[in-house]
Design an enzyme around this catalytic site. Structure first.
Site, short mmCIF file in Angstrom:
data_model
loop_
_atom_site.label_atom_id
_atom_site.label_comp_id
_atom_site.label_asym_id
_atom_site.label_seq_id
_atom_site.Cartn_x
_atom_site.Cartn_y
_atom_site.Cartn_z
N GLU A 40 -13.13 7.85 -10.60
CA GLU A 40 -13.48 9.00 -11.39
C GLU A 40 -12.42 9.12 -12.48
O GLU A 40 -11.27 8.80 -12.25
CB GLU A 40 -13.46 10.25 -10.51
CG GLU A 40 -14.42 11.32 -10.97
CD GLU A 40 -14.45 12.50 -10.03
OE1 GLU A 40 -13.54 13.31 -10.11
OE2 GLU A 40 -15.39 12.60 -9.22
N HIS A 95 -4.11 -0.91 -4.38
CA HIS A 95 -5.56 -1.17 -4.24
C HIS A 95 -6.21 -0.85 -5.58
O HIS A 95 -7.27 -0.21 -5.64
CB HIS A 95 -6.17 -0.28 -3.14
CG HIS A 95 -5.55 -0.43 -1.79
ND1 HIS A 95 -5.87 -1.45 -0.94
CD2 HIS A 95 -4.62 0.32 -1.14
CE1 HIS A 95 -5.18 -1.33 0.20
NE2 HIS A 95 -4.41 -0.27 0.09
N SER A 138 0.84 -1.20 0.00
CA SER A 138 0.00 0.00 0.00
C SER A 138 0.88 1.25 0.00
O SER A 138 1.65 1.45 -0.93
CB SER A 138 -0.96 -0.07 1.19
OG SER A 138 -2.01 0.86 1.05
#
Lengths: 272, 272
Positions: B150, B174, B132
């Site tokens: 988006e 992710h 991450s």
């Protein structure tokens, strides 16, 4: 329908288009422009609960150049040959498929009198607009189900025959918003003959002839698999993730155009 | 750090790697394989609340080939020159950066004794793993913030200098799970010199030399902007969406490899 007989305009909308009378309503205005004072049929067939849709669109189109807005709903397939329902489409300038379940559209009206009237409208140069499920349904093979927000797993995708108003593409909607890049790649992997079109919310592709133009606040993604050098779709086990190398992708913003035949993007002009 | 001096292994993990002792733990096993009985330092620097991380990883690594698991935490930058803290890294075989905020890693340890020790470990052939935020931090420019789910809007992306353990790439994590294709495209649009790496959860890229191999249950996406024919990034207003034509994308599954220098993908062998 052969490419040659295609005469009308398709407005393929990614869902969630601005409908508030106080909002920008860029897409509704474009729809009205194509209808220019004529009759627009709002087909709410995709929905199990069509109540409310008609009201909302009526408000959204109220001050725009739509002569008459008429709802078309089919509760059950037997109604799709109903004379009164069919007559609604005779003098329509356009039809607008609202959202819901794309399988409801094809299973209720596929191969019925209504579908024939929709094709006739298109062939005489009319407008076919569709949002969300109403967008997906336009291609010959349509995406029905597949996991969002996940890399495509082989076997995890359902496709089905669509209305076939545009050939050689497959359409996905709510695209960036629902993280559907994985599943559109998966669909294209099945047969790179089809070009993947991923349309964001409040965004539309306006297709005339072989070329579409983008309007709205988001983007249209084109996934072109014609140069893919490796794809594990046919070999790997269903639970494996897709592996696909050398995919071409275009991100098209407002004013950008795309030619389906040459598979090439044309940038917006400076004043777009 | 020049490419030539790069000696160690990077394990770049997309977050959410299986850590449950009863689970498959493919990535933790790979980490242990590289440490083979040596000391692994768990750097929880990225987190404001590191409690619990150490426990969880201790359980996850308990029956694997890790000689000793030691936590390294820096509450405040002044501690990053602390002798005792520095000594922890002297005989380490590897370091594992857990998740949190990538800016905490760089602002707390950037240009400190700890960073120097991390580089030294890497140069003597050690392992640097990160998940991450710990993955994002490995490149010379790192992604810090940007809207997920988006299409990228020009201006809506924050980047920052990273640790620079791998050059000419920018890493997002992710990836499919959080719908981050738009923002990685946006990052690459800024300068196609950098290759975009989007890593799914429970998935890792193992980089040795110029080549990485994929392991785990998801995919690694590579976004290659070297052949982009049009990009509106420098011209358009900040609220406009990105328009970028002719991007190349690779979706890499388990066993697939990718060569950063030639920018080409190598399919997994049949027994992967």
């Amino acid at each position: 329908m052969s490419e040659e007989r295609r005469r009308g305009t398709l407005i393929i909308i990614g869902g969630g288009e601005e409908r508030d009378p106080r909002g920008h309503r860029e897409i509704l205005k474009e729809v009205a422009r194509h209808v220019h004072g004529g009759k627009l049929v709002l087909a709410t067939v995709a929905s199990h609960r069509p109540e409310g849709y008609f009201d909302e669109y009526q408000k959204g189109f109220a001050d725009l150049d739509v002569g008459e807005l008429v709802e078309l709903y089919v509760e059950d397939r037997c109604e799709a040959s109903d004379r009164e329902k069919l007559a609604v489409l005779d003098d329509a300038a356009g039809i607008f498929f609202s959202g819901g379940d794309q399988l409801r559209i094809t299973s209720q009206i596929g191969d019925t009198g209504i579908e024939a009237k929709v094709r006739a409208l298109f062939e005489r140069g009319g407008l076919i607009a569709g949002t969300s499920a109403g967008a997906s349904v336009m291609s010959d093979t349509m995406l029905v189900k597949g996991t969002s927000r996940e890399t495509h797993r082989i076997g995890d995708l359902h496709m089905s025959p669509g209305l076939g108003l545009v050939r050689n593409v497959i359409i996905d909607q709510h695209f960036a918003e629902r993280g559907r890049f994985g599943r559109l790649l998966g669909a294209v992997a099945h047969n790179p003959r089809v070009l993947g079109l991923g349309i964001d919310e409040d965004t539309a592709a306006i297709l005339e002839g072989d070329r579409f133009r983008v309007i709205g606040s988001g983007a249209v993604y084109v996934v072109d698999g014609s140069q893919v050098s490796h794809c594990n779709l046919a070999e790997a086990r269903p639970e494996r993730v897709l592996s696909m190398h050398d995919v071409k992708v275009h991100v098209l913003g407002t004013g950008d155009q795309f030619d389906l035949k040459s598979r090439s993007a044309i940038p917006a002009s400076a004043d777009d």
